[in-house]
Enzyme design. Structure first.
Site, PDB file in Angstrom:
ATOM      1  N   GLU A   1       6.738   6.478   8.010  1.00  0.00           N
ATOM      2  CA  GLU A   1       6.260   6.265   9.162  1.00  0.00           C
ATOM      3  C   GLU A   1       6.344   7.651  10.050  1.00  0.00           C
ATOM      4  OE1 GLU A   1       7.102   2.179  11.073  1.00  0.00           O
ATOM      5  OE2 GLU A   1       8.510   2.685   9.431  1.00  0.00           O
TER       6      GLU A   1
ATOM      7  N   GLY B   1       0.795  -1.187   0.225  1.00  0.00           N
ATOM      8  CA  GLY B   1      -0.137  -0.011   0.079  1.00  0.00           C
ATOM      9  C   GLY B   1       0.801   1.307  -0.158  1.00  0.00           C
TER      10      GLY B   1
HETATM   11 MO1  MOS Z   1       7.084  -0.846  10.094  1.00  0.00          MO
HETATM   12  S1  MOS Z   1       5.845  -0.545  11.580  1.00  0.00           S
HETATM   13  O1  MOS Z   1       8.573  -1.079  10.486  1.00  0.00           O
HETATM   14  O2  MOS Z   1       6.547  -2.107   9.352  1.00  0.00           O
END
Ligand code: MOS
Length: 749
Positions: free
Chosen positions: A713, A475
């Site tokens: 992230e 995704g």
């Molecule tokens: Mo990410 S939380 O290192 O898949």
């Protein structure tokens, strides 16, 4: 004639059409002829022993092929060891494999597996399996286990030490004019991707094909091979489409191996899907956590000392905690630092990576405390952060490979209108709403893979090209950027290039985890496509029949698949002409990028600044996020559209973390009490504010060839603190616990 750089363009996702039209087939939708369905039965107790299992009623159901328990299931060949999937090796999520003996370590641990000819029959029969237990007292919360906490040697799959120290914290605290100590409590969280984890296993003699929902097909291959005791080369893992993950599919849990065992047992292909409820005990979680942060500062705001203790439950058998201490240690210059992890042995499965694991939680803690310090000293929150700006990596003293944080503060403040803010709490109203704003910093490390990363590039004589890597796209858009990166390196248009990915038959890349996917894949693709261009150019200049014969290869450019001399563009020929003349249908190159490792001599991280405006209804206790602004410096941006989507999604996770997401443990039974999407709250459209995302490109020559630092992230990091700081500004009340719920607001306002 040049079409301009393809990197950075707003290219639409190549998988979008298949996904929105439903033609995309996910792992649970792979139905080779004769596929059977496996359903797991989870333990109803949190700790104890299975004393008996009556499978007769289940076996009597029409279409049931087998019921496997610890009595029938084969023993695994090797005990799993938890190794983070970035290593490129096997990557078991926990060291417990179920149904190997009669012990129960946590509620939901699989104790039986029913296989039937249809999913409905398997689900029905699973309800009929009768399990008797000898229950023992369990520990599942911080409150229950606080007195037995211990300091682990290492956490996070062994890669993070249990303690980090520099300078002299006691001395630093004595030098402080202000000392502030706060205790924070963060609820446990679950990832809840819309596609639940699933695997379809197909045996052909001794060869296994696994369709698996995973962030790392190779990690699945190596992990399953270890458990089954077969050569990894006998396993092919395919992950064509993966419907979200957020870390839940970053490590390899037991279900793909169980699917393979079931398929072997019933001699038919088997699909094993976790139910939504089983996702809460089948693919890890972000652990409940308590943080105690003590911060010392001088009157001018400069930090003199930071002390941080994180306390959290882990499984009975693995030392896992998300590394929340590193952002506290790395965000600001502070000569004296002491951070320590304390763990509690609890009856849960091993926690795992989840959406900025460590940074999302650690940044909430330190960025809330910094806001309190700003108010205590009467310094603007941005100014306070600038006074403590880390010009070098505070942990090592090394320079940053690139930073851009000052620019993020400045641009974010401009976009958000920070200068217009009256810092006095409870000074702004909009009807019944108390309105406030807050900000926070964001940081996420740049992880580089530990093994070489490979890709293959092939140009066909018909003018098209194909690029291949084994990486799965869960995704993020990594499949889409493969074409763009290859286009620039080959001198072709993105539209002339097709990509293949998500298959261990393709060149190996590491699991897409730790926001490292695009960095690794783009580096491998760039290396492969560059090698192929150089090969074709070399062939042209060596060919007496080529218009480029004898040219200096470094003077040859390529655009739209045509090689030409920079100084004489009319002088050239296309890849197609060259290949056809040589009777070649295609030409290809394998590219291998050797990552620099973590020890580059530089601190490596992506930085950003987050701004939030909230409204708080003092009568209803409602907190509404009215707008969010995030500015990030992610190095090179490969695709502005998918990059923006990643960051925007990350910021929305922050809204969830701040206001909604909590998995509640029922401590008497030791079970998650709200294991469903109805009761585990995530932000929906009605919760989503206006979100403004901006990217500042910074040049980075250290991390990888294209300077891609990763954006998967960092978008979440700092959002919860910015929101909590805005709630303080709106109401004059500090919230140290997440999520900030209606009840907690009503209790304090
Ligand atoms: Mo990410 S939380 O290192 O898949």
């Amino acid at each position: 004639m040049s079409t301009g750089p393809q990197i950075g363009r707003d290219v639409d996702r190549i998988d979008a059409h298949a996904k929105v039209t439903g033609s995309a087939r996910y792992s649970a939708e792979q139905h080779p002829p004769g596929t059977a369905y496996a359903v797991l039965v989870g333990a109803r107790i949190a700790r104890g022993r299975v004393t008996g299992i009556d499978t007769s009623a289940a076996l009597a159901v029409d279409g049931v092929l087998a019921v496997l328990t610890h009595r029938e299931l084969p023993r695994i060949a090797t005990k799993p060891v938890v190794i983070p999937s970035l290593a490129g090796t096997s990557a078991h999520g926990q060291s417990l494999f179920p149904m190997q003996d009669d012990r129960v370590h946590y509620a939901g641990q699989p104790v039986a597996m029913v296989v039937a000819d249809t999913l409905e029959r398997a689900e029905h029969a699973a309800e009929l399996v009768e399990v008797d237990y000898a229950e023992e007292p369990s520990v599942t919360t911080i409150e229950q286990g606080r007195d037995d906490a211990f300091e682990p040697e290492r956490i996070f799959g062994g890669i993070v030490p249990g303690r980090t120290e520099r300078g002299d914290v006691d001395q630093g605290m004595r030098e402080a004019d202000v000392v502030l100590e706060r205790v924070f409590h963060l609820a446990a969280n679950h990832h809840n991707p819309i596609e639940t984890s699933a695997a379809t296993a197909v045996w052909e003699d001794a060869k296994l094909t696994l369709y698996d929902t995973t962030q790392g097909p190779t990690a699945t291959r190596l992990s399953v091979a270890e458990l089954l005791g077969i050569p990894p080369s006998d396993i092919r893992v395919v992950s064509e489409f993966v419907g979200g993950s957020f870390g839940s599919k970053a490590m390899i849990w037991s279900h793909p191996t169980l699917a393979a065992m079931a398929a072997q047992y019933v001699r038919a292909p088997v699909t094993l899907s976790l139910s939504r409820e089983q996702m809460f005990t089948g693919s890890g979680h972000r652990e409940e956590q308590e943080h105690t942060l003590t911060l010392g500062a001088r009157q001018d705001g400069t930090l003199t000392a930071l002390r941080h203790r994180k306390l959290s439950p882990t499984s009975p058998y693995d030392d896992w905690a998300e590394p929340s201490i590193s952002p506290v240690s790395q965000l600001y210059t502070c000569p004296n630092f002491h951070g320590v992890y304390n763990l509690i042995r609890a009856n849960t499965m091993t926690p795992t990576f989840m959406r900025a694991p460590g940074e999302a939680s650690g940044a909430f803690v330190v960025e809330t405390a910094m806001d309190e310090l700003a108010y205590e000293l009467g310094i603007d929150p941005i100014e306070l952060r600038l006074r403590n700006h880390a010009d070098t990596d505070p942990e090592t003293g090394q320079p940053w490979s690139s930073k851009g944080l000052r620019e993020c503060y400045q641009r974010g403040a401009e976009l958000f209108g920070w200068a217009l803010r009256d810092p006095i709490p409870r000074s702004r109203r909009d009807g019944n709403w108390l309105v406030g704003s807050g900000m926070a910093s964001a940081l996420y490390p740049v992880y580089t893979p530990m093994s070489p990363q490979r890709a293959r590039a092939r140009v066909y004589a018909d003018g098209r090209a194909v690029i291949e890597t084994g990486a799965s796209d869960f995704g993020t858009g990594v499949g889409t950027i493969m074409g763009q990166v290859a286009a620039d390196a080959l001198g072709m248009e993105t539209e002339a290039i097709s990509v293949r990915y998500g298959d261990t038959d393709l060149p190996n890349t590491v699991a897409a985890v730790g926001s490292a996917g695009s960095g690794a894949v783009s580096a491998a693709v760039h290396t492969a496509a560059t090698a192929l261009r150089e090969h074709l150019v070399a062939q042209a200049v060596a060919d007496p029949e080529s218009p480029l014969h004898g040219a200096d290869p470094s003077r040859v450019q390529v655009s739209e698949g045509r090689m030409f001399l920079s100084e004489r563009p009319a002088n050239g020929e296309s890849y197609t002409d060259l290949l056809r003349r040589h009777m070649m249908f295609d030409a290809e190159a394998l590219g291998e990028w050797e990552p620099p490792g973590q020890d580059t001599g530089y601190g490596m991280a992506t930085f950003g600044a987050q701004f939030a405006e909230v409204g708080v209804d003092p009568d209803l206790g409602l907190v509404r996020v009215r707008r969010l602004t995030g500015v990030f410096a992610p190095g090179r941006v490969l695709n502005r559209k998918t990059a923006r989507s990643q960051l925007l999604g990350g910021m929305l996770w922050g809204v969830g973390q701040a206001l909604l997401e909590a998995t509640h443990m029922e401590p008497r039974q030791g079970r998650w009490a709200n294991a469903s999407l109805a009761e585990y709250l995530v932000p929906v459209n009605a919760d989503a504010p206006d979100i403004e995302v901006e990217m500042i490109e910074v040049e980075d020559r250290v991390v990888n060839p294209l300077g891609v630092k990763g954006i998967g992230e960092v978008g979440q990091v700092g959002v919860a603190a910015a929101i909590a700081n805005a709630v303080f500004h709106a109401t004059g009340r500090r919230f140290h616990d997440l999520p900030i719920t209606i009840e907690s607001v009503l209790a304090r306002i």
